[in-house]
Design a protein around this motif. Structure first.
Motif, PDB file in Angstrom:
ATOM      1  N   VAL A 178      -1.408  40.878   3.646  1.00 22.31           N
ATOM      2  CA  VAL A 178      -1.808  42.285   3.754  1.00 22.31           C
ATOM      3  C   VAL A 178      -2.046  42.854   2.365  1.00 22.31           C
ATOM      4  O   VAL A 178      -1.136  42.897   1.533  1.00 22.31           O
ATOM      5  N   LYS A 179      -3.261  43.276   2.099  1.00 24.69           N
ATOM      6  CA  LYS A 179      -3.573  43.887   0.809  1.00 24.69           C
ATOM      7  C   LYS A 179      -3.127  45.346   0.829  1.00 24.69           C
ATOM      8  O   LYS A 179      -3.374  46.069   1.788  1.00 24.69           O
ATOM      9  N   ASP A 180      -2.480  45.757  -0.249  1.00 21.32           N
ATOM     10  CA  ASP A 180      -1.944  47.116  -0.315  1.00 21.32           C
ATOM     11  C   ASP A 180      -2.313  47.736  -1.662  1.00 21.32           C
ATOM     12  O   ASP A 180      -1.453  47.986  -2.517  1.00 21.32           O
ATOM     13  N   PRO A 181      -3.609  48.015  -1.881  1.00 19.26           N
ATOM     14  CA  PRO A 181      -4.058  48.503  -3.193  1.00 19.26           C
ATOM     15  C   PRO A 181      -3.511  49.868  -3.570  1.00 19.26           C
ATOM     16  O   PRO A 181      -3.467  50.222  -4.752  1.00 19.26           O
ATOM     17  N   TYR A 182      -3.079  50.662  -2.582  1.00 20.24           N
ATOM     18  CA  TYR A 182      -2.596  52.013  -2.863  1.00 20.24           C
ATOM     19  C   TYR A 182      -1.064  52.108  -2.801  1.00 20.24           C
ATOM     20  O   TYR A 182      -0.521  53.210  -2.792  1.00 20.24           O
ATOM     21  N   ARG A 183      -0.390  50.953  -2.738  1.00 24.32           N
ATOM     22  CA  ARG A 183       1.079  50.892  -2.686  1.00 24.32           C
ATOM     23  C   ARG A 183       1.637  51.735  -1.520  1.00 24.32           C
ATOM     24  O   ARG A 183       2.666  52.376  -1.625  1.00 24.32           O
ATOM     25  N   THR A 184       0.938  51.662  -0.418  1.00 27.27           N
ATOM     26  CA  THR A 184       1.362  52.438   0.751  1.00 27.27           C
ATOM     27  C   THR A 184       2.733  51.998   1.240  1.00 27.27           C
ATOM     28  O   THR A 184       3.541  52.818   1.681  1.00 27.27           O
ATOM     29  N   GLY A 185       3.006  50.695   1.197  1.00 27.67           N
ATOM     30  CA  GLY A 185       4.305  50.196   1.637  1.00 27.67           C
ATOM     31  C   GLY A 185       5.453  50.843   0.883  1.00 27.67           C
ATOM     32  O   GLY A 185       6.425  51.319   1.488  1.00 27.67           O
ATOM     33  N   ASP A 186       5.349  50.890  -0.437  1.00 25.25           N
ATOM     34  CA  ASP A 186       6.407  51.496  -1.251  1.00 25.25           C
ATOM     35  C   ASP A 186       6.517  52.994  -0.995  1.00 25.25           C
ATOM     36  O   ASP A 186       7.623  53.562  -0.912  1.00 25.25           O
TER      37      ASP A 186
END
Length: 279
Positions: free
Chosen positions: A35-43
């Motif tokens: 899963v690519k998370d370029p906007y650091r949505t997970g954090d």
């Protein structure tokens, strides 16, 4: 949730996981690194969740609050859903696609608002989520085990518009557009700030949300003693939510669960039935 419940049921019924593992399509895919998370949505989402967590001292007795609501389940028959689609197409044109999910939600939402009889100048909001596994690049496998549902943009309009004669058609158009715009916008899917901004701008008392999905076959989870007699979504007691799931005994029909104050529920039942009879 449905995949987990059905997997758990299958293993329980068979007394082991051998057959479950042999069926490759059932085995959950757990590699989160794809899963690519370029906007650091997970954090960012994890940080928001931590803010909401409240530590309850162990010595405090936890009791269930009394909720002044009654529950009811309404069945949207396949023929009713098709009639609602046909009504929408007659008003908006044959080239305008509308799904069974959209017309079901639009019909329940507008019946809800009519039964509630709120001020006509208030802004009303409708919220739902979408499965975005196939919308990412690269797409995630159907067996991906993780949270890949995204809150769609809110459908919103003035109460007086939604309870009017064209209310259902307008609601269906708004919900359909909100879903299409959200699932076809990869930046929306990946950016947590967009989702949160929707909730921050809306009055939570005027948001009607959806729990579940018509394609969820929770009745298919057989632990060895047959189908469940009734599926209930506990979460709808606490707010303005409807639950949707596949009907227990009929293909193509949808069970709609609601929790409302008794007077509003009685008004809803009459409006719901009268509206379908008039189609």
């Amino acid at each position: 949730m449905a995949s987990f419940a059905n997997a758990w049921a299958m293993i329980s019924k068979l007394g082991g996981d051998g057959e479950f593992i042999a069926e490759k399509k059932f085995v959950p895919f757990c590699d989160r690194t794809i899963v690519k998370d370029p906007y650091r949505t997970g954090d960012l989402m994890f940080g928001e969740i931590k803010k909401e967590i409240k530590v309850v001292p162990s010595e405090v007795e936890i009791s269930t609050p009394r909720i002044n609501k009654v529950r009811a389940t309404y069945i949207m028959r396949r023929r009713d859903i098709e009639n609602l689609k046909n009504l929408f197409i007659a008003r908006r044109g044959i080239d305008y696609y509308v799904s069974g999910f959209t017309v079901t939600c639009a019909y329940i939402w507008t019946c809800w608002l009519r039964a509630e009889a709120a001020e006509e100048e208030r802004t009303e909001y409708f919220s739902c989520i979408a499965d975005c596994r196939s919308r990412l690049n690269p797409p995630l496998p159907a067996s991906f085990f993780g949270n890949c549902v995204v809150g769609c943009r809110f459908a919103k309009s003035r109460n007086g518009v939604l309870v009017g004669g064209e209310g259902f058609v307008i609601a269906a158009e708004l919900i359909g557009e909100a879903i299409r715009e959200s699932v076809n916008d990869e930046e929306w899917i990946l950016r947590e700030e967009f989702w949160l901004s929707e909730f921050k701008e809306a009055d939570p008392r005027r948001v009607v949300a959806v729990a579940g999905y018509p394609r969820m076959d929770l009745y298919g989870a057989d632990f060895g003693w047959g189908k469940a007699e009734k599926v209930e979504f506990v979460s709808i007691d606490g707010g303005n939510s409807m639950s949707l799931c596949r009907c227990r005994d009929s293909e193509g029909d949808i069970e709609v669960g609601l929790a409302m104050p008794r007077a509003q529920m009685e008004a809803f039942a009459a409006i719901f039935a009268d509206g379908l009879r008039s189609l």
